[in-house]
Design a protein around this motif. Structure first.
Motif, PDB file in Angstrom:
ATOM      1  N   LYS A   1      47.895 -15.098  79.521  1.00  0.00           N
ATOM      2  CA  LYS A   1      46.139 -16.199  79.141  1.00  0.00           C
ATOM      3  C   LYS A   1      45.857 -15.350  77.456  1.00  0.00           C
ATOM      4  CE  LYS A   1      46.124 -18.410  83.422  1.00  0.00           C
ATOM      5  NZ  LYS A   1      45.555 -18.682  84.869  1.00  0.00           N
TER       6      LYS A   1
ATOM      7  N   CYS B   1      47.382 -22.068  88.756  1.00  0.00           N
ATOM      8  CA  CYS B   1      46.768 -21.001  87.641  1.00  0.00           C
ATOM      9  C   CYS B   1      47.484 -20.583  87.087  1.00  0.00           C
ATOM     10  CB  CYS B   1      44.812 -21.166  87.830  1.00  0.00           C
ATOM     11  SG  CYS B   1      44.559 -19.148  88.486  1.00  0.00           S
ATOM     12  N   THR B   2      48.897 -20.450  87.783  1.00  0.00           N
ATOM     13  CA  THR B   2      48.739 -19.102  87.239  1.00  0.00           C
ATOM     14  C   THR B   2      50.815 -19.154  87.389  1.00  0.00           C
ATOM     15  OG1 THR B   2      47.521 -17.712  87.963  1.00  0.00           O
ATOM     16  CG2 THR B   2      49.983 -16.386  87.539  1.00  0.00           C
TER      17      THR B   2
ATOM     18  N   ASP C   1      40.642 -18.697  86.959  1.00  0.00           N
ATOM     19  CA  ASP C   1      41.404 -18.477  86.191  1.00  0.00           C
ATOM     20  C   ASP C   1      42.769 -17.294  85.888  1.00  0.00           C
ATOM     21  OD1 ASP C   1      43.344 -20.033  84.805  1.00  0.00           O
ATOM     22  OD2 ASP C   1      41.971 -19.433  82.429  1.00  0.00           O
ATOM     23  N   THR C   2      42.639 -16.312  86.862  1.00  0.00           N
ATOM     24  CA  THR C   2      43.325 -14.605  87.013  1.00  0.00           C
ATOM     25  C   THR C   2      43.583 -14.967  88.392  1.00  0.00           C
ATOM     26  OG1 THR C   2      41.414 -14.026  87.741  1.00  0.00           O
ATOM     27  CG2 THR C   2      41.130 -14.226  85.358  1.00  0.00           C
TER      28      THR C   2
ATOM     29  N   MET D   1      46.655 -18.495  75.353  1.00  0.00           N
ATOM     30  CA  MET D   1      48.098 -18.734  75.545  1.00  0.00           C
ATOM     31  C   MET D   1      48.224 -18.915  74.016  1.00  0.00           C
ATOM     32  SD  MET D   1      50.440 -19.108  79.028  1.00  0.00           S
ATOM     33  CE  MET D   1      49.793 -18.638  79.573  1.00  0.00           C
TER      34      MET D   1
ATOM     35  N   ARG E   1      53.239 -24.700  77.454  1.00  0.00           N
ATOM     36  CA  ARG E   1      51.356 -23.683  78.348  1.00  0.00           C
ATOM     37  C   ARG E   1      50.475 -24.397  78.820  1.00  0.00           C
ATOM     38  NH1 ARG E   1      48.419 -22.324  71.959  1.00  0.00           N
ATOM     39  NH2 ARG E   1      49.311 -23.956  71.299  1.00  0.00           N
TER      40      ARG E   1
END
Lengths: 268, 164
Positions: free
Chosen positions: A39, B60-61, B41-42, A1, B20
């Motif tokens: 990301k 993770c989000t 990670d998605t 990111m 971030r």
């Protein structure tokens, strides 16, 4: 990111001002599309304006003949709302089919409509229920709001504040989920209003959510699954990918539409 | 850098973070709470599930800065006084794991299911509610058994459930 400047306003006005001042800003709602996109570095806004602390954007209200949902209201809140269940059960059922429980605890209706993903669920509900998308500047009819894949009538810096759904006489949503992503491979929302029937399809169209006038006319005459016999959507306007080719999607539109009509007709 | 203050497993935490920074990174790398895992990670696999203000979410989000002023509970925060949480005990007793990678997320999701749906859970409900948690060993059979047993055990230990 990529790095970004982070802002956390507490009012719509402050958020709009920040968007006016900041270079290359994006609004962050539930973040369940934007953050994954960032990301992957498919998006890299210089500024993120987090709407999470803007209290005026939350909540569900029933007023007269409409259900109004604040833009930052989570899918789980719509799914669990007694007001929505009583007035437009199809809308609560749709919210419950989005993603998984964790996603529904974060994802928002405002984020969904502003993003206008061609496989998102809410755009179909907005179109079929003839919703009005309310922003900090104006009110936009759903028919004018959704303008193609990831494209809406929103101007730069304009903030969706509410979505107002007229309460239909009968409505239902039938969704064929992609079993992995849980996005709609095809989703059809059917709503019977006092002045006619509206049918909206998501997931299938190569240019995003769309209505099917031929089905609407047929259902206006006879609100029953068999009214749809012989009506097909054009294959060459459907999406085609590894999950489903355009012929299969076109076929599923008919199947899902029948199921939705059946479910809607069965409501008391 | 942006300052975040939140409560993690009952402890107040304040830190300066790059905006971030994901919540899961913050938990694992700043606080060294490595029980919360990163699988895909998605936002699909659920290995990173924690409770944010009492609701199960995928860490993770979520940006750490979005969790400012929130209350976070991780897998490290559910045992009390050296006693495993009833859901943890049920996973051990019913062997609800193979490699164990998905287990923290499974347990955090399972507790959330009980909080929302009560302690009398049928198999179909458990399987539907766990759709956001993937087990790559495909060991779902015992996971489902463990969740059902853990749910019943949570009903017998109301104090521990309330404390969370």
């Amino acid at each position: 990111m990529y790095a970004f400047d982070y802002h956390r306003p507490t009012s719509v006005k402050e958020a709009a001002n920040l968007a006016g001042q900041a270079e290359d800003a994006k609004f962050l709602a539930g973040g369940h599309t934007l953050l994954p996109t960032m990301k992957l570095r498919l998006a890299g806004p210089a500024s993120l304006i987090d709407l999470g602390q803007v209290a005026e954007l939350r909540g569900i209200e029933r007023s007269g003949d409409a259900i109004t949902v604040g833009a930052m209201t989570k899918h789980a809140e719509v799914a669990g709302s007694a007001d929505v269940r009583a007035a437009i059960p199809a809308l609560a059922e749709l919210a419950e089919l989005i993603g998984d429980p964790h996603v529904r605890n974060r994802g928002t209706i405002g984020g969904s409509v502003a993003n206008n993903d061609p496989a998102a669920d809410y755009p179909a509900a907005c179109l079929a229920l003839n919703a009005t998308i309310v922003t900090d500047k104006r009110r936009i009819a759903a028919d004018d709001f959704f303008q193609g894949i990831f494209t809406t009538a929103l101007d730069e810096g304009e903030i969706v504040t509410q979505v107002s759904f007229p309460i239909a006489a009968k409505a239902a949503y039938a969704k064929f989920r992609n079993p992995a992503s849980r996005y709609a491979l095809v989703g059809v929302f059917v709503a019977k209003h006092a002045d006619g029937v509206r049918v909206a399809v998501t997931g299938a169209g190569s240019n995003g959510v769309f209505r099917v006038p031929e089905m609407e006319e047929a259902l206006g005459r006879n609100f029953a699954p068999e009214a749809l016999d012989g009506i097909a959507v054009p294959e060459d306007e459907m999406n085609s990918d590894i999950h489903a080719d355009s012929a299969y999607r076109a076929h599923l539109v008919g199947v899902m539409a029948r199921r939705a009509v059946e479910a809607a007709a069965a409501r008391g | 850098m942006t300052t975040v203050s939140l409560t993690v497993n009952g402890q107040s935490v304040t830190a300066d973070v790059d905006p971030r920074t994901l919540l899961v990174q913050f938990l694992r790398e700043n606080l060294r709470l490595t029980g919360t895992h990163v699988g895909c990670d998605t936002s699909q696999c659920g290995a990173c599930v924690v409770h944010l203000n009492g609701q199960a979410v995928k860490a993770c989000t979520i940006l750490a800065v979005q969790a400012d002023a929130s209350v976070v509970t991780t897998i490290e925060g559910i045992a009390e006084g050296g006693e495993l949480h009833p859901m943890q005990s049920a996973f051990r007793e019913h062997h609800g794991l193979q490699c164990g990678y998905c287990t923290p997320g499974m347990i955090m999701s399972a507790i959330d299911i009980v909080n929302r749906k009560g302690s009398d859970l049928d198999e179909q409900t458990i399987r539907a509610e766990l759709e956001g948690n993937l087990c790559r060993c495909t060991g779902y059979h015992n996971i489902v058994k463990a969740v059902a047993a853990g749910a019943r055990a949570m009903a017998r230990a109301p104090l521990q459930q309330a404390a969370e």
